[in-house]
Design a protein around this motif. Structure first.
Motif, PDB file in Angstrom:
ATOM      1  N   MET A   1       3.927  90.213 -49.129  1.00 35.74           N
ATOM      2  CA  MET A   1       3.028  89.554 -50.065  1.00 35.74           C
ATOM      3  C   MET A   1       2.536  88.245 -49.468  1.00 35.74           C
ATOM      4  O   MET A   1       3.293  87.520 -48.833  1.00 35.74           O
ATOM      5  CB  MET A   1       3.750  89.255 -51.388  1.00 35.74           C
ATOM      6  N   LYS A   2       1.264  87.957 -49.670  1.00 39.55           N
ATOM      7  CA  LYS A   2       0.688  86.707 -49.205  1.00 39.55           C
ATOM      8  C   LYS A   2       0.205  85.900 -50.401  1.00 39.55           C
ATOM      9  O   LYS A   2      -0.389  86.452 -51.329  1.00 39.55           O
ATOM     10  CB  LYS A   2      -0.478  86.982 -48.255  1.00 39.55           C
ATOM     11  N   ARG A   3       0.485  84.619 -50.379  1.00 33.95           N
ATOM     12  CA  ARG A   3       0.062  83.716 -51.449  1.00 33.95           C
ATOM     13  C   ARG A   3      -0.969  82.754 -50.893  1.00 33.95           C
ATOM     14  O   ARG A   3      -0.734  82.100 -49.881  1.00 33.95           O
ATOM     15  CB  ARG A   3       1.257  82.947 -51.995  1.00 33.95           C
ATOM     16  N   VAL A   4      -2.117  82.676 -51.545  1.00 36.51           N
ATOM     17  CA  VAL A   4      -3.187  81.796 -51.095  1.00 36.51           C
ATOM     18  C   VAL A   4      -3.769  81.063 -52.302  1.00 36.51           C
ATOM     19  O   VAL A   4      -4.030  81.683 -53.337  1.00 36.51           O
ATOM     20  CB  VAL A   4      -4.310  82.583 -50.378  1.00 36.51           C
ATOM     21  N   ARG A   5      -3.950  79.771 -52.157  1.00 33.68           N
ATOM     22  CA  ARG A   5      -4.598  78.986 -53.207  1.00 33.68           C
ATOM     23  C   ARG A   5      -6.001  78.643 -52.733  1.00 33.68           C
ATOM     24  O   ARG A   5      -6.169  78.085 -51.635  1.00 33.68           O
ATOM     25  CB  ARG A   5      -3.799  77.721 -53.519  1.00 33.68           C
ATOM     26  N   ILE A   6      -6.996  78.991 -53.541  1.00 36.22           N
ATOM     27  CA  ILE A   6      -8.384  78.846 -53.134  1.00 36.22           C
ATOM     28  C   ILE A   6      -9.174  78.048 -54.167  1.00 36.22           C
ATOM     29  O   ILE A   6      -8.777  77.929 -55.328  1.00 36.22           O
ATOM     30  CB  ILE A   6      -9.067  80.217 -52.925  1.00 36.22           C
ATOM     31  N   THR A   7     -10.284  77.509 -53.720  1.00 28.90           N
ATOM     32  CA  THR A   7     -11.248  76.851 -54.605  1.00 28.90           C
ATOM     33  C   THR A   7     -12.599  77.525 -54.415  1.00 28.90           C
ATOM     34  O   THR A   7     -13.073  77.655 -53.284  1.00 28.90           O
ATOM     35  CB  THR A   7     -11.363  75.345 -54.293  1.00 28.90           C
ATOM     36  N   LEU A   8     -13.184  77.961 -55.528  1.00 26.54           N
ATOM     37  CA  LEU A   8     -14.509  78.578 -55.513  1.00 26.54           C
ATOM     38  C   LEU A   8     -15.519  77.633 -56.153  1.00 26.54           C
ATOM     39  O   LEU A   8     -15.179  76.872 -57.068  1.00 26.54           O
ATOM     40  CB  LEU A   8     -14.508  79.898 -56.294  1.00 26.54           C
ATOM     41  N   ARG A   9     -16.757  77.706 -55.682  1.00 25.40           N
ATOM     42  CA  ARG A   9     -17.826  76.881 -56.230  1.00 25.40           C
ATOM     43  C   ARG A   9     -18.991  77.773 -56.646  1.00 25.40           C
ATOM     44  O   ARG A   9     -19.989  77.872 -55.938  1.00 25.40           O
ATOM     45  CB  ARG A   9     -18.269  75.831 -55.200  1.00 25.40           C
ATOM     46  N   PRO A  10     -18.849  78.420 -57.812  1.00 24.18           N
ATOM     47  CA  PRO A  10     -19.917  79.331 -58.261  1.00 24.18           C
ATOM     48  C   PRO A  10     -21.173  78.579 -58.659  1.00 24.18           C
ATOM     49  O   PRO A  10     -21.113  77.487 -59.224  1.00 24.18           O
ATOM     50  CB  PRO A  10     -19.277  80.034 -59.473  1.00 24.18           C
TER      51      PRO A  10
END
Length: 218
Positions: free
Chosen positions: A1-10
Motif C-alpha cells: 500500500m502507498k500513502r500519498v497526500r496531495i493538493t489539487l487546484r480545480p
C-alpha cells in the motif's frame, strides 16, 4: 500500500460556484472540510464540516440552482455539519472518480483551502496511485505534498493546515512574529510572502484557530 497526500487546484468546470465559496470564496467561513461523499450515482451528495458564521451559508444553499436538498446540523454556534446533494458537472464528477478507481481510497477529511485548492490523502497500490496522479486533467493543478508516513491520517496538526497557512506560519516563526516580545508584524510576514497584509493576517489567524481547536477537540 502507498500513502500519498496531495493538493489539487480545480478550476473552471472542475470547481462549481458552490465549491468556490467553500474554498475561500466566503469570508464568513473559517474552515471547510469534506468528511464524506457519494458520487456513485446522481445526484451527488456531500457532508461538510464547517467552521465560522455558517448560518449565512444556509441562504446560499437555498438559492443555489445545483442543490436539490440540504440541511445544516449545528455542533456549536461556530461549527456545524452541512449535508447537501445536487447535480455537478461531468468534469467535477470525473475528478472524484479519478481517485476511487480500482483499490484506491480517499481518506477523509478533504481540506478545502482558502486559495481554492483541496488537500487530502489517497491510499492504494503504487501503480494505481501513480496512475491517478498522472490522470489529473491539465486544467487541474496537482502537487504531491507527502509520500508515506506511519499513519494514514495526517501525522500532526501541521497536516491540517493549508499549504498557504503553513507557509505563513513558517515565515512568521523565522521572522520572530511569535516571539515574546514580538519581533515582527503581520505586515513583515506579508512582505516576505508577497501578499497583502490582510491576507497574511488571515492565514495566521486561521492557522492559530486550527492549532487551538486541535488541543481541545476531544
Amino acid at each position: 500500500m502507498k500513502r500519498v497526500r496531495i493538493t489539487l487546484r480545480p478550476r473552471g468546470d472542475y470547481a462549481p460556484p458552490i465549491y468556490e465559496l467553500l474554498a475561500g470564496g466566503a469570508s464568513y467561513l473559517e474552515r471547510a472540510r469534506i468528511v464524506n461523499w457519494n458520487v456513485s450515482n446522481p445526484p451527488t451528495a456531500f457532508l461538510f464540516r464547517l467552521e465560522g458564521a455558517y448560518e449565512r451559508f444556509e441562504r446560499v444553499l437555498d438559492e443555489s440552482g445545483m442543490v436539490s436538498d440540504s440541511e445544516l446540523l449545528p455542533i456549536t454556534d461556530r461549527e456545524c455539519y452541512c449535508f447537501f446533494e445536487g447535480e455537478v458537472s461531468p468534469a467535477a464528477r470525473s475528478l472524484f472518480e479519478t481517485f476511487t478507481s480500482g483499490s484506491l481510497m480517499t481518506v477523509p477529511p478533504i481540506e478545502c483551502n482558502e486559495d481554492g485548492s483541496t488537500t487530502y490523502t489517497i491510499i492504494g497500490t503504487e501503480a494505481e496511485v501513480q496512475a491517478a496522479v498522472d490522470g489529473v486533467p491539465d486544467a487541474v493543478g496537482v502537487t504531491v505534498e507527502a509520500v508515506g508516513g506511519k499513519r494514514v491520517a495526517p501525522d500532526s496538526v501541521v497536516g491540517r493546515l493549508s499549504p498557504r497557512q503553513r507557509d505563513a506560519v513558517e515565515t512568521a516563526l523565522e521572522l520572530g512574529y511569535f516571539d515574546v516580545p514580538r519581533n515582527a508584524t503581520s505586515e513583515d510576514v506579508a512582505d516576505e510572502l508577497g501578499c497583502a497584509t490582510a491576507t497574511a493576517a488571515e492565514h495566521l489567524q486561521k492557522a492559530e484557530s486550527t492549532v487551538m481547536w486541535s488541543l481541545f477537540e476531544s
